[in-house]
Design a protein around this motif. Sequence first.
Motif, PDB file in Angstrom:
ATOM      1  N   SER A   1      75.034  11.271  11.377  1.00 40.05           N
ATOM      2  CA  SER A   1      73.579  11.285  11.470  1.00 40.05           C
ATOM      3  C   SER A   1      73.057  10.077  12.249  1.00 40.05           C
ATOM      4  CB  SER A   1      72.970  11.296  10.061  1.00 40.05           C
ATOM      5  OG  SER A   1      71.612  10.965  10.090  1.00 40.05           O
ATOM      6  N   ILE A   2      72.255  10.332  13.279  1.00 39.15           N
ATOM      7  CA  ILE A   2      71.638   9.231  14.027  1.00 39.15           C
ATOM      8  C   ILE A   2      70.696   8.450  13.118  1.00 39.15           C
ATOM      9  CG2 ILE A   2      70.066   8.655  15.916  1.00 39.15           C
ATOM     10  CD1 ILE A   2      71.186  10.974  17.485  1.00 39.15           C
ATOM     11  N   GLY A   3      69.942   9.166  12.284  1.00 38.71           N
ATOM     12  CA  GLY A   3      69.018   8.499  11.376  1.00 38.71           C
ATOM     13  C   GLY A   3      69.720   7.549  10.422  1.00 38.71           C
ATOM     14  N   ARG A   4      70.841   7.988   9.830  1.00 41.92           N
ATOM     15  CA  ARG A   4      71.604   7.119   8.923  1.00 41.92           C
ATOM     16  C   ARG A   4      72.125   5.889   9.655  1.00 41.92           C
ATOM     17  NH1 ARG A   4      73.459   9.167   3.903  1.00 41.92           N
ATOM     18  NH2 ARG A   4      75.115   7.621   3.974  1.00 41.92           N
ATOM     19  N   LEU A   5      72.612   6.079  10.874  1.00 38.84           N
ATOM     20  CA  LEU A   5      73.131   4.948  11.642  1.00 38.84           C
ATOM     21  C   LEU A   5      72.030   3.976  12.005  1.00 38.84           C
ATOM     22  CD1 LEU A   5      75.654   6.947  13.805  1.00 38.84           C
ATOM     23  CD2 LEU A   5      76.266   4.957  12.420  1.00 38.84           C
ATOM     24  N   PHE A   6      70.864   4.496  12.405  1.00 41.86           N
ATOM     25  CA  PHE A   6      69.738   3.608  12.711  1.00 41.86           C
ATOM     26  C   PHE A   6      69.374   2.760  11.495  1.00 41.86           C
ATOM     27  CE2 PHE A   6      67.461   5.845  16.504  1.00 41.86           C
ATOM     28  CZ  PHE A   6      68.546   5.534  17.313  1.00 41.86           C
ATOM     29  N   MET A   7      69.260   3.406  10.345  1.00 41.58           N
ATOM     30  CA  MET A   7      68.898   2.680   9.129  1.00 41.58           C
ATOM     31  C   MET A   7      69.994   1.689   8.719  1.00 41.58           C
ATOM     32  SD  MET A   7      65.848   3.577   8.394  1.00 41.58           S
ATOM     33  CE  MET A   7      65.615   3.631  10.182  1.00 41.58           C
ATOM     34  N   ALA A   8      71.254   2.073   8.969  1.00 40.63           N
ATOM     35  CA  ALA A   8      72.370   1.181   8.629  1.00 40.63           C
ATOM     36  C   ALA A   8      72.365  -0.086   9.470  1.00 40.63           C
ATOM     37  CB  ALA A   8      73.696   1.918   8.815  1.00 40.63           C
ATOM     38  N   GLY A   9      71.741  -0.044  10.643  1.00 40.08           N
ATOM     39  CA  GLY A   9      71.734  -1.206  11.526  1.00 40.08           C
ATOM     40  C   GLY A   9      70.662  -2.229  11.215  1.00 40.08           C
ATOM     41  N   ILE A  10      69.708  -1.895  10.318  1.00 44.42           N
ATOM     42  CA  ILE A  10      68.567  -2.792  10.086  1.00 44.42           C
ATOM     43  C   ILE A  10      68.993  -4.102   9.429  1.00 44.42           C
ATOM     44  CG2 ILE A  10      66.411  -3.071   8.812  1.00 44.42           C
ATOM     45  CD1 ILE A  10      65.857  -0.113   9.266  1.00 44.42           C
ATOM     46  N   LEU A  11      69.609  -4.027   8.252  1.00 50.68           N
ATOM     47  CA  LEU A  11      70.000  -5.262   7.547  1.00 50.68           C
ATOM     48  C   LEU A  11      71.079  -6.050   8.293  1.00 50.68           C
ATOM     49  CD1 LEU A  11      69.906  -4.316   3.741  1.00 50.68           C
ATOM     50  CD2 LEU A  11      68.234  -5.576   5.102  1.00 50.68           C
ATOM     51  N   PRO A  12      72.143  -5.407   8.836  1.00 52.47           N
ATOM     52  CA  PRO A  12      73.097  -6.180   9.644  1.00 52.47           C
ATOM     53  C   PRO A  12      72.441  -6.845  10.848  1.00 52.47           C
ATOM     54  CG  PRO A  12      74.068  -4.088   9.014  1.00 52.47           C
ATOM     55  CD  PRO A  12      72.625  -4.023   8.607  1.00 52.47           C
ATOM     56  N   GLY A  13      71.467  -6.167  11.471  1.00 54.58           N
ATOM     57  CA  GLY A  13      70.761  -6.778  12.598  1.00 54.58           C
ATOM     58  C   GLY A  13      69.980  -7.999  12.169  1.00 54.58           C
ATOM     59  N   ALA A  14      69.294  -7.900  11.014  1.00 51.44           N
ATOM     60  CA  ALA A  14      68.547  -9.053  10.495  1.00 51.44           C
ATOM     61  C   ALA A  14      69.507 -10.180  10.104  1.00 51.44           C
ATOM     62  CB  ALA A  14      67.716  -8.623   9.288  1.00 51.44           C
ATOM     63  N   LEU A  15      70.644  -9.828   9.495  1.00 54.71           N
ATOM     64  CA  LEU A  15      71.644 -10.836   9.127  1.00 54.71           C
ATOM     65  C   LEU A  15      72.189 -11.540  10.360  1.00 54.71           C
ATOM     66  CD1 LEU A  15      73.561 -12.196   7.085  1.00 54.71           C
ATOM     67  CD2 LEU A  15      75.084 -10.214   7.336  1.00 54.71           C
ATOM     68  N   MET A  16      72.491 -10.766  11.394  1.00 56.67           N
ATOM     69  CA  MET A  16      72.999 -11.354  12.631  1.00 56.67           C
ATOM     70  C   MET A  16      71.975 -12.310  13.243  1.00 56.67           C
ATOM     71  SD  MET A  16      75.690 -10.797  14.908  1.00 56.67           S
ATOM     72  CE  MET A  16      76.035  -9.073  15.094  1.00 56.67           C
ATOM     73  N   MET A  17      70.721 -11.902  13.247  1.00 57.19           N
ATOM     74  CA  MET A  17      69.670 -12.752  13.790  1.00 57.19           C
ATOM     75  C   MET A  17      69.600 -14.076  13.025  1.00 57.19           C
ATOM     76  SD  MET A  17      65.573 -11.997  13.830  1.00 57.19           S
ATOM     77  CE  MET A  17      65.486 -12.297  12.045  1.00 57.19           C
ATOM     78  N   LEU A  18      69.652 -14.016  11.698  1.00 55.29           N
ATOM     79  CA  LEU A  18      69.591 -15.238  10.892  1.00 55.29           C
ATOM     80  C   LEU A  18      70.811 -16.129  11.124  1.00 55.29           C
ATOM     81  CD1 LEU A  18      68.226 -13.772   7.533  1.00 55.29           C
ATOM     82  CD2 LEU A  18      66.979 -15.134   9.225  1.00 55.29           C
ATOM     83  N   LEU A  19      71.976 -15.517  11.287  1.00 57.39           N
ATOM     84  CA  LEU A  19      73.188 -16.305  11.559  1.00 57.39           C
ATOM     85  C   LEU A  19      73.106 -16.959  12.940  1.00 57.39           C
ATOM     86  CD1 LEU A  19      75.892 -13.899  10.085  1.00 57.39           C
ATOM     87  CD2 LEU A  19      75.270 -16.159   9.207  1.00 57.39           C
ATOM     88  N   PHE A  20      72.521 -16.280  13.919  1.00 54.13           N
ATOM     89  CA  PHE A  20      72.318 -16.890  15.238  1.00 54.13           C
ATOM     90  C   PHE A  20      71.380 -18.099  15.132  1.00 54.13           C
ATOM     91  CE2 PHE A  20      73.189 -12.836  17.964  1.00 54.13           C
ATOM     92  CZ  PHE A  20      74.544 -13.010  17.745  1.00 54.13           C
TER      93      PHE A  20
END
Length: 434
Positions: A172-191
């Motif tokens: 599901s594209i929708g599930r993958l999009f939603m799955a990327g939200i928290l990892p994306g925010a985590l990556m941003m904070l780690l950067f």
Amino acid sequence: MTELQIGILGFVALFGLMVMRTPVAFSMLMVGFFGTWIVEGLRRAGALMLTESYSAVANYSLIVVPMFILLGNISSEAGFSRGLYDAAHAWVGRFRGGLATASVLGCAAFSAVSGSSVATAVTIGKVALPEMKRLGYGDGLSTGSIAAGGTLGFLIPPSTGFVIYAILTEESIGRLFMAGILPGALMMLLFIAAIWIVTLRDPAQGPKGHAVPLAERFTLLFRALPLLIVIVVSIGGIYTGIFTPVEASGVGAALTVLLAFGTRAMSLSGFKRAVMDTVRTSAMLYMIVIGANVLNPFLALTNIPDALGHALEALGIGRYGTLIVILLSYVVLGMFLDGLAMLVITVPIYYPVIVALGFDPIWFGVIAVIVIEMGMITPPVGLNVFVVKNVARSVPLATVFQGVTPFLIAMIVCILLIILFPDIALIIPNSMFN
């Protein structure tokens, strides 16, 4: 010659064609067509070429790609991306390393409309790099933060990487999009944490900027409001279930066009440039999908995924040991191939292995995209590094690669955290779709 041996020779031919700089899409088409011809005959190969080419481009879900690319191109032409950076700069620029932090924040925000790592790095880099140079930032930190921040475009939805992964695996594209939200925010904070550590060790790398009055900060935030509205409506619409991803892409693109013309931020010639850029990029991505659809049946015929699964099982290193081997192979491939090439070549092979090991395929999609992101900033290919180098022509390439090192460490930490705590990737899609 066995079918497996033919498959291995096909892979050798595939990498040979790419080394000779044949476009990835045509490399896959050639290997898939001629490989199927050898195994099952010309009639089958011809039928495969026709049916798979049509089914690839007729996939309704693939409309997400050109719509979100158009959204990003319109935002760039209208200067909305500049508004994102200026707003972030106003709020955090007064801190040490604040401009680099603002660049990462700007990349994260622009990623939520572009879906492209390269587009994010170029757009924010053109705005941020001259400003950081003017204020005396170290070349390594300034270019490294843009190159690394740009990789968020491949992770934060709407990610082109997730769309291609979903099409290749029928997830599901929708599930993958939603799955990327928290990892994306985590990556941003780690950067941002990496920037803080670099400037703590060497304050000269990121001097403090001037404080901006509170009223001006809110004014700049208001100017960035059009693009923030688009992000909230499109991504928020998917989360709340109002839109499907395809509908959200169309609504987001339409809103951006209306805002660009309504605020007179874009001329007709700028609109034409954005549309033509969208057509060129979409055509390239569609060709890659067609190539993957022709190559994948050939791989299935030669039993390469099964053979790989048996080989990894024979190593006796367990589920997570096998996962580490797969991730290390991505790191190695990332030194020679661009992200999309890695995705379309490896996912059809690794996906059955991951499912057989009992890993969640949505979770693995997030992990794979992050590892592929690492390939975008590692030598010798490092596509984002070369993109940033093209913007900052006076900075040596070695300096840019040195500058991304702290961010590579941050990405490794992010991967480890998601492996240890899978809910970082799964809690949002599971709460929405279960």
